[in-house]
Structures are given as C-alpha cells and as structure tokens.
Design a protein around this motif. Structure first.
Motif, PDB file in Angstrom:
ATOM      1  N   LYS A  65       6.114  -0.420   7.307  1.00 26.23           N
ATOM      2  CA  LYS A  65       7.215  -0.963   8.152  1.00 26.23           C
ATOM      3  C   LYS A  65       6.833  -1.778   9.331  1.00 26.23           C
ATOM      4  O   LYS A  65       7.542  -2.485   9.925  1.00 26.23           O
ATOM      5  N   LEU A  66       5.523  -1.536   9.868  1.00 23.29           N
ATOM      6  CA  LEU A  66       5.063  -2.459  10.948  1.00 23.29           C
ATOM      7  C   LEU A  66       4.867  -3.994  10.499  1.00 23.29           C
ATOM      8  O   LEU A  66       4.588  -4.733  11.302  1.00 23.29           O
ATOM      9  N   ASN A  67       4.736  -4.127   9.153  1.00 19.14           N
ATOM     10  CA  ASN A  67       4.091  -5.450   8.604  1.00 19.14           C
ATOM     11  C   ASN A  67       5.687  -6.246   8.031  1.00 19.14           C
ATOM     12  O   ASN A  67       6.256  -5.649   7.392  1.00 19.14           O
ATOM     13  N   THR A  68       5.776  -7.232   8.716  1.00 20.68           N
ATOM     14  CA  THR A  68       7.218  -8.140   8.644  1.00 20.68           C
ATOM     15  C   THR A  68       7.062  -8.411   7.030  1.00 20.68           C
ATOM     16  O   THR A  68       8.240  -8.773   6.671  1.00 20.68           O
ATOM     17  N   VAL A  69       6.053  -8.666   6.517  1.00 18.93           N
ATOM     18  CA  VAL A  69       5.969  -9.151   5.018  1.00 18.93           C
ATOM     19  C   VAL A  69       7.008  -8.232   4.077  1.00 18.93           C
ATOM     20  O   VAL A  69       7.421  -8.561   3.113  1.00 18.93           O
ATOM     21  N   PHE A  70       6.977  -6.893   4.551  1.00 22.28           N
ATOM     22  CA  PHE A  70       7.463  -5.794   3.702  1.00 22.28           C
ATOM     23  C   PHE A  70       9.003  -5.540   4.231  1.00 22.28           C
ATOM     24  O   PHE A  70       9.778  -4.749   3.585  1.00 22.28           O
ATOM     25  N   GLN A  71       9.577  -6.375   5.026  1.00 26.07           N
ATOM     26  CA  GLN A  71      10.813  -6.127   5.779  1.00 26.07           C
ATOM     27  C   GLN A  71      12.109  -5.980   4.553  1.00 26.07           C
ATOM     28  O   GLN A  71      13.178  -5.255   4.889  1.00 26.07           O
TER      29      GLN A  71
ATOM     30  N   ALA B 169      12.433  -2.845  -0.949  1.00 30.19           N
ATOM     31  CA  ALA B 169      13.377  -1.556  -1.139  1.00 30.19           C
ATOM     32  C   ALA B 169      12.761  -0.220  -0.529  1.00 30.19           C
ATOM     33  O   ALA B 169      13.582   0.526   0.074  1.00 30.19           O
ATOM     34  N   LEU B 170      11.478  -0.173  -0.497  1.00 29.86           N
ATOM     35  CA  LEU B 170      10.712   0.964   0.202  1.00 29.86           C
ATOM     36  C   LEU B 170      11.336   1.099   1.481  1.00 29.86           C
ATOM     37  O   LEU B 170      11.494   2.192   2.055  1.00 29.86           O
ATOM     38  N   VAL B 171      11.593  -0.079   2.402  1.00 24.42           N
ATOM     39  CA  VAL B 171      11.873  -0.050   3.691  1.00 24.42           C
ATOM     40  C   VAL B 171      13.394  -0.237   3.763  1.00 24.42           C
ATOM     41  O   VAL B 171      13.843   0.612   4.660  1.00 24.42           O
ATOM     42  N   ARG B 172      14.202  -0.667   2.884  1.00 23.44           N
ATOM     43  CA  ARG B 172      15.612  -0.672   3.142  1.00 23.44           C
ATOM     44  C   ARG B 172      16.437   0.112   2.517  1.00 23.44           C
ATOM     45  O   ARG B 172      17.571   0.302   2.821  1.00 23.44           O
TER      46      ARG B 172
ATOM     47  N   PRO C 161      10.910  -2.028  -8.109  1.00 20.43           N
ATOM     48  CA  PRO C 161       9.840  -2.896  -8.219  1.00 20.43           C
ATOM     49  C   PRO C 161       8.724  -3.274  -7.143  1.00 20.43           C
ATOM     50  O   PRO C 161       9.299  -3.138  -5.911  1.00 20.43           O
ATOM     51  N   VAL C 162       7.738  -3.757  -7.277  1.00 20.75           N
ATOM     52  CA  VAL C 162       6.614  -4.283  -6.337  1.00 20.75           C
ATOM     53  C   VAL C 162       6.396  -5.647  -6.688  1.00 20.75           C
ATOM     54  O   VAL C 162       6.048  -5.737  -7.766  1.00 20.75           O
ATOM     55  N   THR C 163       6.494  -6.399  -5.822  1.00 16.72           N
ATOM     56  CA  THR C 163       5.997  -7.889  -5.968  1.00 16.72           C
ATOM     57  C   THR C 163       4.264  -7.781  -6.123  1.00 16.72           C
ATOM     58  O   THR C 163       3.904  -6.899  -5.769  1.00 16.72           O
ATOM     59  N   GLN C 164       3.956  -8.809  -6.702  1.00 15.43           N
ATOM     60  CA  GLN C 164       2.501  -9.180  -6.736  1.00 15.43           C
ATOM     61  C   GLN C 164       1.947  -9.251  -5.298  1.00 15.43           C
ATOM     62  O   GLN C 164       0.914  -8.528  -5.165  1.00 15.43           O
ATOM     63  N   GLU C 165       2.620  -9.900  -4.430  1.00 14.55           N
ATOM     64  CA  GLU C 165       2.148 -10.176  -3.116  1.00 14.55           C
ATOM     65  C   GLU C 165       2.120  -8.437  -2.510  1.00 14.55           C
ATOM     66  O   GLU C 165       1.000  -8.324  -1.811  1.00 14.55           O
ATOM     67  N   HIS C 166       3.048  -7.967  -2.674  1.00 15.82           N
ATOM     68  CA  HIS C 166       2.938  -6.494  -1.890  1.00 15.82           C
ATOM     69  C   HIS C 166       1.838  -5.330  -2.688  1.00 15.82           C
ATOM     70  O   HIS C 166       1.329  -4.992  -1.925  1.00 15.82           O
TER      71      HIS C 166
END
Length: 145
Positions: A107-113, A116-119, A127-132
């Motif tokens: 949650k502290l990293n804006t890349v993940f904002q 779905a795990l956060v939202r 799903p998880v993106t390759q970047e994540h």
C-alpha cells in the motif's frame, strides 16, 4: 491468447493461515484450491491454466504474500458442491518468498494503487501483472525462477 502460443499468467490467492497455510500446501505437495464463493474470484479461477503461477497471500494477522504455487490443472467443478458454478483448481507449492511482503508495504508503493489487492480487499483471487510480480519478488529479495 491461450489457444496457440501459450503464455503464463500470474495470480494471487488469499487464504486464512490458521485454517490453511502455505506450510499446509508444502506438506501436502499438491492440493485442491477450493472454498471460493465470490463469483468475481471464481471467474478468475475459471481462466487459470496449468503452468500459471500464484502468489499465496496469508490474510488475518499476517496480511502478507508468503509463497508461490503453480496451477497444475484446469478449473473443474468442485466435487464437494452441488452447484457446478463453484469451481476449483489443483496447485502445487513452488517456493517460499525469502521475505514475506506485507500489505502495508504494498500500500505504501504507488505502483500498486490500482491493484485489486489494495482496492478490493474482499476479493480472494485476482490477477497479478508481470510488473507487480517482479516488484513483489524484488521486495522479498527472492530471485524469480
């Protein structure tokens, strides 16, 4: 596209470690991922294919991604349910993360904002993106295999 050229997809699946943990999966070696009742999460299970990789996330007090499993079956009706809409997959453990990655860190990293795990905190499979996928491995100090 899954029909000709196969590509691997990445997922996250949540579990309450007091009732079923990554250690339980390791002990069993292969198991059915069941108990999902949310239809959005079931839709994700329905698109999983053998070879896809899944972060295993411990809910409850831990709130952390702790390990990686591999999908080893296509989705099929849950044999313990009478409603065929409830589907399951079989998974096998692959490796523990060298260091669990907590929800707080994510949650502290804006890349993940937008993840779905956060939202969508109630969604149990997503799903998880390759970047994540790569970032979580980097945070955990685990080499991607």
């Amino acid at each position: 596209m899954r029909d000709g050229d196969y590509y691997m997809a990445y997922w996250l699946a949540k579990t309450e470690p007091e009732s079923y943990s990554y250690a339980d999966l390791e002990r069993l070696g292969r198991d059915r991922w069941n108990g999902v009742k949310n239809f959005a999460a079931l839709k994700h299970i329905g698109t999983m294919e053998p070879g896809d990789l899944v972060f295993i996330y411990h809910t409850g007090k831990e709130k952390a991604i702790v390990g990686v499993a591999e999908v080893v079956s296509s989705a099929y009706p849950d044999p313990t349910e009478t409603d065929e809409r409830f589907i399951v997959i079989d998974i096998e453990p692959r490796y523990r993360l060298d260091r669990p990655v907590t929800l707080k860190e994510i949650k502290l990293n804006t890349v993940f904002q937008e993840w779905a795990l956060v939202r969508q905190s109630r969604l149990s499979v997503m799903p998880v993106t390759q970047e994540h996928w790569l970032l979580i491995h980097s945070f955990s100090k685990t080499k991607v295999t």
